[in-house]
Design a protein around this motif. Structure first.
Motif, PDB file in Angstrom:
ATOM      1  N   PHE A  87     -44.933 -11.980  25.302  1.00  0.00           N
ATOM      2  CA  PHE A  87     -45.372 -12.468  23.994  1.00  0.00           C
ATOM      3  C   PHE A  87     -44.184 -13.180  23.388  1.00  0.00           C
ATOM      4  CE2 PHE A  87     -48.000  -8.482  24.304  1.00  0.00           C
ATOM      5  CZ  PHE A  87     -49.219  -9.112  24.463  1.00  0.00           C
ATOM      6  N   LEU A 134     -40.689 -11.917  24.244  1.00  0.00           N
ATOM      7  CA  LEU A 134     -40.636 -10.476  24.527  1.00  0.00           C
ATOM      8  C   LEU A 134     -41.467 -10.110  25.757  1.00  0.00           C
ATOM      9  CD1 LEU A 134     -39.938  -7.528  23.160  1.00  0.00           C
ATOM     10  CD2 LEU A 134     -42.385  -7.609  22.640  1.00  0.00           C
ATOM     11  N   ALA A 181     -43.451  -7.571  26.963  1.00  0.00           N
ATOM     12  CA  ALA A 181     -44.099  -6.325  26.518  1.00  0.00           C
ATOM     13  C   ALA A 181     -44.374  -5.419  27.711  1.00  0.00           C
ATOM     14  CB  ALA A 181     -45.387  -6.642  25.776  1.00  0.00           C
ATOM     15  N   PRO A 211     -42.047   6.053  25.024  1.00  0.00           N
ATOM     16  CA  PRO A 211     -41.750   6.044  23.588  1.00  0.00           C
ATOM     17  C   PRO A 211     -42.502   4.926  22.870  1.00  0.00           C
ATOM     18  CG  PRO A 211     -39.732   6.057  24.909  1.00  0.00           C
ATOM     19  CD  PRO A 211     -40.865   5.795  25.846  1.00  0.00           C
ATOM     20  N   ASN A 212     -42.448   4.940  21.544  1.00  0.00           N
ATOM     21  CA  ASN A 212     -43.061   3.882  20.730  1.00  0.00           C
ATOM     22  C   ASN A 212     -42.647   2.509  21.205  1.00  0.00           C
ATOM     23  OD1 ASN A 212     -44.649   5.119  18.912  1.00  0.00           O
ATOM     24  ND2 ASN A 212     -43.141   5.182  17.271  1.00  0.00           N
ATOM     25  N   GLY A 213     -43.623   1.611  21.324  1.00  0.00           N
ATOM     26  CA  GLY A 213     -43.304   0.237  21.686  1.00  0.00           C
ATOM     27  C   GLY A 213     -42.978   0.060  23.157  1.00  0.00           C
ATOM     28  N   ALA A 214     -43.244   1.089  23.989  1.00  0.00           N
ATOM     29  CA  ALA A 214     -42.892   1.028  25.412  1.00  0.00           C
ATOM     30  C   ALA A 214     -43.762   0.059  26.192  1.00  0.00           C
ATOM     31  CB  ALA A 214     -43.002   2.423  26.029  1.00  0.00           C
ATOM     32  N   GLY A 215     -44.935  -0.270  25.643  1.00  0.00           N
ATOM     33  CA  GLY A 215     -45.836  -1.180  26.337  1.00  0.00           C
ATOM     34  C   GLY A 215     -47.102  -0.524  26.846  1.00  0.00           C
ATOM     35  N   LYS A 216     -47.361   0.707  26.399  1.00  0.00           N
ATOM     36  CA  LYS A 216     -48.523   1.457  26.900  1.00  0.00           C
ATOM     37  C   LYS A 216     -49.842   0.760  26.556  1.00  0.00           C
ATOM     38  CE  LYS A 216     -47.342   5.075  24.448  1.00  0.00           C
ATOM     39  NZ  LYS A 216     -46.108   4.595  23.812  1.00  0.00           N
ATOM     40  N   SER A 217     -49.994   0.409  25.276  1.00  0.00           N
ATOM     41  CA  SER A 217     -51.254  -0.242  24.867  1.00  0.00           C
ATOM     42  C   SER A 217     -51.415  -1.580  25.565  1.00  0.00           C
ATOM     43  CB  SER A 217     -51.291  -0.473  23.358  1.00  0.00           C
ATOM     44  OG  SER A 217     -51.152   0.740  22.696  1.00  0.00           O
ATOM     45  N   THR A 218     -50.297  -2.295  25.700  1.00  0.00           N
ATOM     46  CA  THR A 218     -50.357  -3.603  26.360  1.00  0.00           C
ATOM     47  C   THR A 218     -50.766  -3.436  27.818  1.00  0.00           C
ATOM     48  OG1 THR A 218     -48.619  -4.363  24.867  1.00  0.00           O
ATOM     49  CG2 THR A 218     -49.045  -5.712  26.804  1.00  0.00           C
ATOM     50  N   TYR A 221     -56.233  -8.508  28.169  1.00  0.00           N
ATOM     51  CA  TYR A 221     -55.166  -9.511  28.222  1.00  0.00           C
ATOM     52  C   TYR A 221     -55.093 -10.068  29.640  1.00  0.00           C
ATOM     53  CZ  TYR A 221     -53.017  -7.659  23.864  1.00  0.00           C
ATOM     54  OH  TYR A 221     -52.749  -7.258  22.589  1.00  0.00           O
ATOM     55  N   GLU A 223     -55.637   6.911  23.740  1.00  0.00           N
ATOM     56  CA  GLU A 223     -55.285   7.980  22.789  1.00  0.00           C
ATOM     57  C   GLU A 223     -56.501   8.808  22.397  1.00  0.00           C
ATOM     58  OE1 GLU A 223     -52.344   7.675  19.959  1.00  0.00           O
ATOM     59  OE2 GLU A 223     -51.450   5.855  20.773  1.00  0.00           O
ATOM     60  N   HIS A 225     -50.183  10.255  23.144  1.00  0.00           N
ATOM     61  CA  HIS A 225     -48.898  10.712  22.609  1.00  0.00           C
ATOM     62  C   HIS A 225     -48.761  12.226  22.665  1.00  0.00           C
ATOM     63  CE1 HIS A 225     -48.382   6.747  20.339  1.00  0.00           C
ATOM     64  NE2 HIS A 225     -47.319   6.882  21.100  1.00  0.00           N
TER      65      HIS A 225
HETATM   66  N1  ATP Z   1     -50.300  -9.207  20.785  1.00  0.00           N
HETATM   67  C1  ATP Z   1     -48.973  -9.055  20.696  1.00  0.00           C
HETATM   68  N2  ATP Z   1     -48.173 -10.065  20.294  1.00  0.00           N
HETATM   69  C2  ATP Z   1     -46.842  -9.930  20.209  1.00  0.00           C
HETATM   70  N3  ATP Z   1     -46.187  -8.796  20.515  1.00  0.00           N
HETATM   71  C3  ATP Z   1     -46.918  -7.744  20.913  1.00  0.00           C
HETATM   72  C4  ATP Z   1     -48.341  -7.803  21.029  1.00  0.00           C
HETATM   73  N4  ATP Z   1     -48.798  -6.586  21.455  1.00  0.00           N
HETATM   74  C5  ATP Z   1     -47.714  -5.818  21.594  1.00  0.00           C
HETATM   75  N5  ATP Z   1     -46.586  -6.496  21.289  1.00  0.00           N
HETATM   76  C6  ATP Z   1     -45.221  -5.991  21.377  1.00  0.00           C
HETATM   77  O1  ATP Z   1     -45.063  -5.504  22.686  1.00  0.00           O
HETATM   78  C7  ATP Z   1     -44.291  -4.298  22.691  1.00  0.00           C
HETATM   79  C8  ATP Z   1     -45.109  -3.195  23.324  1.00  0.00           C
HETATM   80  O2  ATP Z   1     -46.138  -2.823  22.426  1.00  0.00           O
HETATM   81  P1  ATP Z   1     -47.267  -1.751  22.772  1.00  0.00           P
HETATM   82  O3  ATP Z   1     -48.175  -1.663  21.595  1.00  0.00           O
HETATM   83  O4  ATP Z   1     -47.879  -2.064  24.079  1.00  0.00           O
HETATM   84  O5  ATP Z   1     -46.423  -0.400  22.901  1.00  0.00           O
HETATM   85  P2  ATP Z   1     -46.950   1.104  22.922  1.00  0.00           P
HETATM   86  O6  ATP Z   1     -46.169   1.801  23.992  1.00  0.00           O
HETATM   87  O7  ATP Z   1     -48.417   1.141  23.048  1.00  0.00           O
HETATM   88  O8  ATP Z   1     -46.480   1.601  21.491  1.00  0.00           O
HETATM   89  P3  ATP Z   1     -47.060   2.790  20.557  1.00  0.00           P
HETATM   90  O9  ATP Z   1     -46.692   4.063  21.214  1.00  0.00           O
HETATM   91  O10 ATP Z   1     -46.298   2.582  19.294  1.00  0.00           O
HETATM   92  O11 ATP Z   1     -48.536   2.588  20.428  1.00  0.00           O
HETATM   93  C9  ATP Z   1     -43.923  -4.023  21.249  1.00  0.00           C
HETATM   94  O12 ATP Z   1     -42.627  -4.539  21.031  1.00  0.00           O
HETATM   95  C10 ATP Z   1     -44.951  -4.792  20.471  1.00  0.00           C
HETATM   96  O13 ATP Z   1     -44.447  -5.197  19.215  1.00  0.00           O
END
Ligand code: ATP
Length: 273
Positions: A19, A22, A24, A43-50, A59, A183, A215
């Motif tokens: 992105f 970054l 992700a 951890p938070n922001g690790a990329g799990k949701s992505t 995606y 989740e 989590h």
């Molecule tokens: N659509 C997007 N556009 C830009 N950046 C994104 C997008 N989706 C996620 N990110 C970035 O990608 C990184 C991974 O995000 P992601 O939500 O996948 O993490 P996560 O492990 O699911 O976090 P959490 O535990 O907080 O839910 C983060 O830095 C986030 O800001």
């Protein structure tokens, strides 16, 4: 780290998405095996949701491949991925409060698969043709999550736990081989979480494969057969709960994360594995 053998139900190879500047998710090679429960943590922001959005077709990756049952599904649209047997839930399920539970599962399923929302609501020809099959599938899904007796109640009358089960039924209505749970225990109390774990185990005993992002370490450690650990978008460890919770890279990642250090710390120390 050595590459995982490519023999899972779903295999990703060198998977990544950028992105802006970054990464992700970056260069993830891993497998989700059949007949098991795989948890994706980090951890938070690790990329799990992505990662989840990538493997469920929400995606399109900027690098790598995704194979499901050996077929390359990397560039398929979400409904095509669903049609091949991968279905997901969402953290928050949109419940059509005035409709019955059964109608909600039917529409929720159709919206994500073939007919669009307008088709579903306006009952176009295509919608009508498929309605009987859809109703039967939705009813079977409600049976699997224990909601068949509530099928004709207004969805808005269900408890929060009941509404979560509706979300799982929506995904099950497409009769997937792989169920992705986003989740699932968010907002649940301990009793509800225990019942949810029992439901997931039952589904797997019935032949389903499950992957989940969660989590709550008590759920992950008590339920998962296998864990994939992401950190800064990369796969830093994989293995059984016991293996992962004593992996130095995992411990360091969580301790370095202010938001979740304590949570993983408890999971590691409390012997859930
Ligand atoms: N659509 C997007 N556009 C830009 N950046 C994104 C997008 N989706 C996620 N990110 C970035 O990608 C990184 C991974 O995000 P992601 O939500 O996948 O993490 P996560 O492990 O699911 O976090 P959490 O535990 O907080 O839910 C983060 O830095 C986030 O800001």
């Amino acid at each position: 780290m050595p590459e995982a053998p490519m023999q899972g139900l779903l295999d990703v190879q060198g998977l990544g998405i950028r992105f802006g500047g970054l990464d992700a998710v970056k260069d993830v090679t891993a497998s989700i095996p059949a007949g098991q429960i795989t948890a994706i943590i980090g951890p938070n922001g690790a990329g799990k949701s992505t990662f989840f959005n990538l493997i469920s077709g929400f995606y399109v990756p900027t690098a790598g491949t995704i194979r499901f049952r050996g077929e390359d599904v990397t560039r398929l649209k979400t409904h095509q991925v669903v049609a091949r047997g991968v279905a997901r839930t969402f953290q928050t399920t949109t419940i059509y409060r005035e409709l019955s539970v059964l109608e909600g599962v039917m529409i929720g399923h159709r919206v994500r698969t073939r007919a669009g929302l307008l088709d579903a609501l306006l009952r176009t020809g295509r919608e009508k043709r498929d309605e009987d099959a859809s109703r039967a599938g939705a009813m079977r899904a409600l049976e699997r999550v224990g909601l068949a007796p509530q099928a004709h109640r207004p969805a808005g009358a269900l408890t929060q736990e009941g509404q979560k089960r509706v979300g799982i039924a929506m995904a099950l209505a497409s009769d997937p081989a792989l169920l992705l749970l986003d989740e699932p225990a968010a907002g649940m109390n301990p009793d509800e979480t225990v019942r949810l774990m029992a439901l997931i185990r039952e589904l797997v005993q019935g032949g389903l494969s499950v992957a989940l992002v969660e989590h709550k370490m008590s759920l992950v450690m008590g339920l998962a057969d296998r864990i994939l650990v992401l950190h800064h978008g990369q796969l830093i460890a994989q293995g059984t709960p016991a293996e992962v919770s004593r992996d130095p890279a995992v411990i360091t990642a969580y301790l370095g994360s202010h938001a979740h250090g304590g949570q993983m710390g408890q999971g590691v120390g409390a012997g859930h594995a």
